[in-house]
Design a protein around this motif. Structure first.
Motif, PDB file in Angstrom:
ATOM      1  N   THR A 296      58.100  50.965 -59.747  1.00  0.00           N
ATOM      2  CA  THR A 296      56.871  50.901 -58.963  1.00  0.00           C
ATOM      3  C   THR A 296      56.373  49.470 -58.987  1.00  0.00           C
ATOM      4  OG1 THR A 296      56.251  53.183 -59.519  1.00  0.00           O
ATOM      5  CG2 THR A 296      54.500  51.736 -58.721  1.00  0.00           C
ATOM      6  N   THR A 297      56.240  48.855 -57.828  1.00  0.00           N
ATOM      7  CA  THR A 297      55.756  47.478 -57.795  1.00  0.00           C
ATOM      8  C   THR A 297      54.282  47.433 -58.175  1.00  0.00           C
ATOM      9  OG1 THR A 297      55.164  47.566 -55.445  1.00  0.00           O
ATOM     10  CG2 THR A 297      57.412  46.882 -55.991  1.00  0.00           C
ATOM     11  N   ALA A 298      53.871  46.325 -58.766  1.00  0.00           N
ATOM     12  CA  ALA A 298      52.490  46.175 -59.225  1.00  0.00           C
ATOM     13  C   ALA A 298      52.172  44.704 -59.388  1.00  0.00           C
ATOM     14  CB  ALA A 298      52.291  46.913 -60.554  1.00  0.00           C
ATOM     15  N   THR A 305      56.701  42.762 -56.376  1.00  0.00           N
ATOM     16  CA  THR A 305      57.085  43.248 -55.052  1.00  0.00           C
ATOM     17  C   THR A 305      58.174  42.372 -54.440  1.00  0.00           C
ATOM     18  OG1 THR A 305      56.275  43.762 -52.831  1.00  0.00           O
ATOM     19  CG2 THR A 305      55.199  41.943 -53.949  1.00  0.00           C
ATOM     20  N   GLU A 325      58.842  52.721 -55.484  1.00  0.00           N
ATOM     21  CA  GLU A 325      57.536  52.867 -54.839  1.00  0.00           C
ATOM     22  C   GLU A 325      56.936  51.484 -54.618  1.00  0.00           C
ATOM     23  OE1 GLU A 325      53.197  55.097 -55.475  1.00  0.00           O
ATOM     24  OE2 GLU A 325      54.684  55.055 -57.095  1.00  0.00           O
ATOM     25  N   GLU A 326      56.554  51.198 -53.389  1.00  0.00           N
ATOM     26  CA  GLU A 326      55.964  49.915 -53.027  1.00  0.00           C
ATOM     27  C   GLU A 326      54.447  50.073 -52.902  1.00  0.00           C
ATOM     28  OE1 GLU A 326      55.011  46.453 -52.558  1.00  0.00           O
ATOM     29  OE2 GLU A 326      57.204  46.639 -52.566  1.00  0.00           O
ATOM     30  N   THR A 327      53.693  49.392 -53.750  1.00  0.00           N
ATOM     31  CA  THR A 327      52.233  49.551 -53.781  1.00  0.00           C
ATOM     32  C   THR A 327      51.491  48.303 -53.310  1.00  0.00           C
ATOM     33  OG1 THR A 327      51.943  48.755 -56.059  1.00  0.00           O
ATOM     34  CG2 THR A 327      52.501  51.083 -55.769  1.00  0.00           C
ATOM     35  N   GLU A 330      52.665  47.100 -47.115  1.00  0.00           N
ATOM     36  CA  GLU A 330      53.312  48.064 -46.243  1.00  0.00           C
ATOM     37  C   GLU A 330      54.468  47.371 -45.532  1.00  0.00           C
ATOM     38  OE1 GLU A 330      49.789  46.583 -43.678  1.00  0.00           O
ATOM     39  OE2 GLU A 330      50.377  46.668 -45.780  1.00  0.00           O
ATOM     40  N   ASN A 351      55.649  54.855 -48.439  1.00  0.00           N
ATOM     41  CA  ASN A 351      55.799  53.714 -49.333  1.00  0.00           C
ATOM     42  C   ASN A 351      56.778  53.990 -50.475  1.00  0.00           C
ATOM     43  OD1 ASN A 351      54.245  55.529 -50.773  1.00  0.00           O
ATOM     44  ND2 ASN A 351      52.982  53.963 -51.740  1.00  0.00           N
ATOM     45  N   THR A 352      57.609  55.024 -50.307  1.00  0.00           N
ATOM     46  CA  THR A 352      58.566  55.392 -51.351  1.00  0.00           C
ATOM     47  C   THR A 352      59.975  55.483 -50.777  1.00  0.00           C
ATOM     48  OG1 THR A 352      56.874  56.650 -52.550  1.00  0.00           O
ATOM     49  CG2 THR A 352      59.168  57.115 -53.096  1.00  0.00           C
TER      50      THR A 352
END
Length: 419
Positions: A296-298, A305, A325-327, A330, A351-352
């Motif tokens: 999961t990006t953060a 990312t 998961e890209e947070t 978009e 986003n997944t």
């Protein structure tokens, strides 16, 4: 238009020198606007983004001397001739928008085009503008430009999200504001801390950079300084992925684990061996298939990312199914359809992305859509059967210095062709 041809490579072996950080360098260049004395930057990456920002700064009156074949820049903003950052230049490079804070901080006035850059989402500048408004700036949007003016005063600025660009723009403006500015939920990226360190070397009074709260006490003026650009952690992570896909062992010179701790943890969970050496970070593939790992990006210190696309390329070959998961942005899975063209098993829902590893990929003509997507396709091609042709590779010149030369130096079968 240039294209890159990639054939099956590996196992890789050797050393790759990691350049100075693109994102850090660009923000340090913008900081030169804050002083009427020269700012000299060393370890500058030779990239098209640096050239683009140089063009913008020169249009504002900054004189730029290039030494050591461009690895050193001497920027002198003694006599600014304009406070207009024109659309024709800013549209090419989103980081250009970060002249806004330094311009209004020093001159009390700035007219800056809304930014462009890679097509990876809207990435609105609301946080930048609200931060400046909190400090007393009058901000208007007209015809695609931001018009900002005012005598800035210290204020409390709290971001809903730790935006790197907004943190850096507000910090630069606050350096020359009257009074104390407290930035809460600030970005903690090494690039942001490096900018603060440079500003401090120029005479700024800043505490807390690298934490969630930054305190800036305004000063009347900044003086010149000489500052070294830090190692590019995204280039570092990109080349660390290379042996993860092609096999072998690569030492990334200048790399340190603290720049990419969360990323290193995921690489090791996949089965790679990472060792800190006196010269950098060494990555070794133990053989066999890697394991699928969820990501999961953060914001920093989380998984970047800007390394999601490269990691996805590696997961295409892993055993099992990984979920990415890209947070942050978009539209950051535009590389997925191109990997699917090569035979990858990827299912994107919002986003997944779910990536089920396959035994092999097949070479195909693919299209680069942004900077990090471009390099992910090249990495994937290093373990694909046949000849992968990556088109629209001008994106690569924005963020990777001598990418083909560096990959060929460790045994990759990569070639750049010009029409």
């Amino acid at each position: 238009m240039d294209r890159i041809v990639v054939k099956r490579s590996g196992p890789l072996s050797g050393q790759i020198p990691i350049a100075g950080a693109k994102n850090t360098c660009l923000k340090l260049m913008c900081a030169s606007l804050l002083s009427d004395e020269p700012l000299t930057l060393t370890n500058v990456p030779r990239l098209s983004d640096v050239a683009t920002l140089s063009e913008l700064l020169e249009s504002l009156g900054v004189q730029i001397g290039r030494l050591d074949e461009g690895r050193t820049l001497a920027l002198s903003a003694t006599d600014l001739t304009s406070h207009l950052a024109h659309y024709d230049i800013v549209r090419k490079l989103r980081a250009s928008f970060n002249v806004l804070g330094p311009l209004i901080g020093r001159t009390g006035e700035a007219i800056v085009s809304l930014p462009g850059g890679c097509a990876i989402g809207a990435r609105a500048v609301d946080f930048h503008l609200e931060g400046l408004k909190a400090m007393g700036a009058k901000v208007d949007l007209k015809d695609g430009y931001v018009y900002a003016s005012g005598d800035l005063k210290g204020a409390e600025v709290e971001f809903p999200f730790p935006s790197v660009g907004a943190t850096e723009n507000v910090m630069c403006a606050a350096v020359r504001a009257r009074g104390t500015t407290v930035i809460k939920n600030a970005a903690r990226e090494p690039d942001t801390k490096a900018l603060a360190d440079c500003l401090i070397a120029m005479g700024a009074d800043i505490e807390g950079a690298g934490t969630e709260q930054i305190v800036v006490r305004g000063v009347d003026r900044l003086h010149g300084a000489t500052h070294r650009v830090i190692t590019d952690r995204i280039e570092l992570g990109t080349y660390m992925v290379a042996p993860g896909i092609a096999g072998g062992e690569v030492e990334c010179l200048g790399g340190t684990r603290d720049l990419l701790a969360a990323f290193c943890d995921k690489m090791e969970a996949a089965g790679l061996e990472i060792t800190q050496t006196d010269a950098g970070l060494k990555v070794r593939h133990p053989g066999g298939r890697l394991k699928a790992v969820d990501v999961t990006t953060a914001p920093f210190p989380g998984f970047p990312t800007d390394l999601q696309a490269q990691f996805m390329a590696m997961m295409c070959f892993a055993e099992g199914t990984s979920t990415l998961e890209e947070t942050i942005f978009e539209n950051r899975f535009m590389h997925a359809p191109e990997l699917i063209r090569m035979g990858a098993n990827i299912d994107v829902q919002g986003n997944t992305a779910r990536v089920t590893g396959v035994d092999h990929l097949r070479a195909a003509p693919v299209m680069a859509t942004d900077l990090r997507a471009s390099v992910s396709l090249i990495l994937a091609g290093m373990a694909a059967e046949g000849e992968t042709i990556v088109n629209r590779v001008y994106h690569l010149d924005r963020g990777y210095e001598h990418l083909v030369r560096k990959l060929r130096g460790v045994g990759a079968n990569v070639e750049r062709l010009s029409e």
